[in-house]
Scaffold this motif. Structure first.
Motif, PDB file in Angstrom:
ATOM      1  N   GLY A  44      -1.764  10.070 -10.398  1.00 32.02           N
ATOM      2  CA  GLY A  44      -1.635   8.936  -9.494  1.00 32.02           C
ATOM      3  C   GLY A  44      -2.015   7.628 -10.148  1.00 32.02           C
ATOM      4  O   GLY A  44      -1.559   6.553  -9.738  1.00 32.02           O
ATOM      5  N   SER A  47       1.179   7.517 -15.611  1.00 34.84           N
ATOM      6  CA  SER A  47       2.282   8.446 -15.852  1.00 34.84           C
ATOM      7  C   SER A  47       2.229   9.035 -17.255  1.00 34.84           C
ATOM      8  O   SER A  47       3.033   9.904 -17.595  1.00 34.84           O
ATOM      9  CB  SER A  47       3.629   7.741 -15.640  1.00 34.84           C
ATOM     10  OG  SER A  47       3.762   6.639 -16.549  1.00 34.84           O
ATOM     11  N   TYR A 225      -4.518  12.329  -5.190  1.00 36.66           N
ATOM     12  CA  TYR A 225      -3.406  11.525  -5.702  1.00 36.66           C
ATOM     13  C   TYR A 225      -3.499  10.089  -5.170  1.00 36.66           C
ATOM     14  O   TYR A 225      -3.281   9.120  -5.914  1.00 36.66           O
ATOM     15  CB  TYR A 225      -2.072  12.145  -5.289  1.00 36.66           C
ATOM     16  CG  TYR A 225      -0.863  11.363  -5.795  1.00 36.66           C
ATOM     17  CD1 TYR A 225      -0.524  11.391  -7.129  1.00 36.66           C
ATOM     18  CD2 TYR A 225      -0.089  10.607  -4.922  1.00 36.66           C
ATOM     19  CE1 TYR A 225       0.572  10.680  -7.599  1.00 36.66           C
ATOM     20  CE2 TYR A 225       1.007   9.890  -5.375  1.00 36.66           C
ATOM     21  CZ  TYR A 225       1.329   9.929  -6.718  1.00 36.66           C
ATOM     22  OH  TYR A 225       2.406   9.217  -7.180  1.00 36.66           O
ATOM     23  N   GLN A 229      -3.932   6.670  -7.354  1.00 29.08           N
ATOM     24  CA  GLN A 229      -3.056   5.499  -7.253  1.00 29.08           C
ATOM     25  C   GLN A 229      -3.844   4.222  -7.008  1.00 29.08           C
ATOM     26  O   GLN A 229      -3.565   3.173  -7.603  1.00 29.08           O
ATOM     27  CB  GLN A 229      -2.039   5.704  -6.140  1.00 29.08           C
ATOM     28  CG  GLN A 229      -0.884   6.613  -6.512  1.00 29.08           C
ATOM     29  CD  GLN A 229       0.334   6.390  -5.645  1.00 29.08           C
ATOM     30  OE1 GLN A 229       0.234   6.287  -4.435  1.00 29.08           O
ATOM     31  NE2 GLN A 229       1.494   6.288  -6.274  1.00 29.08           N
ATOM     32  N   ILE A 233      -3.831   1.081  -9.505  1.00 29.13           N
ATOM     33  CA  ILE A 233      -3.419  -0.256  -9.085  1.00 29.13           C
ATOM     34  C   ILE A 233      -4.508  -1.280  -9.334  1.00 29.13           C
ATOM     35  O   ILE A 233      -4.253  -2.409  -9.774  1.00 29.13           O
ATOM     36  CB  ILE A 233      -3.029  -0.233  -7.578  1.00 29.13           C
ATOM     37  CG1 ILE A 233      -1.772   0.600  -7.387  1.00 29.13           C
ATOM     38  CG2 ILE A 233      -2.823  -1.656  -7.052  1.00 29.13           C
ATOM     39  CD1 ILE A 233      -1.429   0.823  -5.916  1.00 29.13           C
TER      40      ILE A 233
END
Length: 236
Positions: A44, A47, A225, A229, A233
């Motif tokens: 998350g 990548s 997850y 993320q 961010i």
């Protein structure tokens, strides 16, 4: 069929095998859920496959060692307690054999056996193996079937590793565009399978066991997850 039967008719050993199987399934579940949550949490945030793979392998090794060590300590403590009970029973039989015989007779009388038959059974079992007879009747223990802590530790570590390999392989081998989805689905299928096996071994309802594991696993992966993320961010 052998003419010689153990005091418990082999039920103690059968229960021990069932517990080993159930513990293996639970260990595999732990490996699946914890490793899936870890790799999806990292996925998350990034990548890049390198950090995901590193985190997954580290989690697998740490989890397997933790499971093995925890099982070793737990089973060792249980075995020490069982050995203490066996030693206590030996002492009681040595110091008060008549009282112990009366106690064994009373146990069989409480099961609905007539006084004469209960005493005959107690006498025969005592003559064969007094310690084993009392341990089985009073405590449900088989002195010849105590769990080995080393074997338990190895089994737990292997079970955890087997479970952890699945999400690690899924997140590593799947294309980057569908990595999270493939891992999510693979883990849910594996949890459904282990939940079904666990319910079968325990004699409980399969649907509830499967649903409990699948929903719990899905929530764990979604939360980790999502956290990944947020971290990605924010650039933390």
């Amino acid at each position: 069929m052998s003419d010689e039967l153990t005091v418990d008719g082999g039920h103690g050993r059968n229960a021990s095998r069932l517990n080993w199987l159930r513990a293996g399934v639970l260990g595999a579940n732990d490996g699946i859920i914890s490793t899936a949550g870890l790799v999806l949490g990292v996925a998350g945030a990034t990548s890049a496959i390198g950090p995901i793979l590193t985190a997954g392998i580290a989690g697998l090794v740490a989890g397997a060692v933790s499971m093995a060590l925890g099982e070793y300590v737990s089973v060792s403590s249980q075995r020490d307690a069982e050995r203490a009970l066996i030693a206590q029973e030996r002492t009681e039989l040595r110091d008060d054999p008549d009282g112990e015989l009366a106690e064994l007779t009373a146990i069989y009388r409480s099961k609905g056996i007539t006084p004469e038959t209960a005493r005959a059974v107690a006498l025969e079992l005592t003559a064969n193996d007094a310690v084993a007879a009392h341990l089985d009747a009073e405590l449900g223990l088989d002195p010849d079937a105590l769990t080995n802590p080393v074997h338990a530790a190895i089994s737990s570590g292997i079970a955890f590793t087997a479970g952890a390999i699945l999400p690690l392989a899924a997140v590593t081998l799947a294309p980057a565009s569908v990595r999270v989805a493939v891992t999510f689905v693979a883990v849910l299928v594996a949890l459904a399978l282990t939940g079904r096996i666990s319910a079968t071994l325990g004699g409980s309802g399969r649907r509830r066991a499967v649903l409990r594991l699948v929903v719990g696993g899905a929530l764990a992966m979604a939360v980790t997850y999502g956290i990944g993320q947020l971290v990605g961010i924010s650039g933390i």
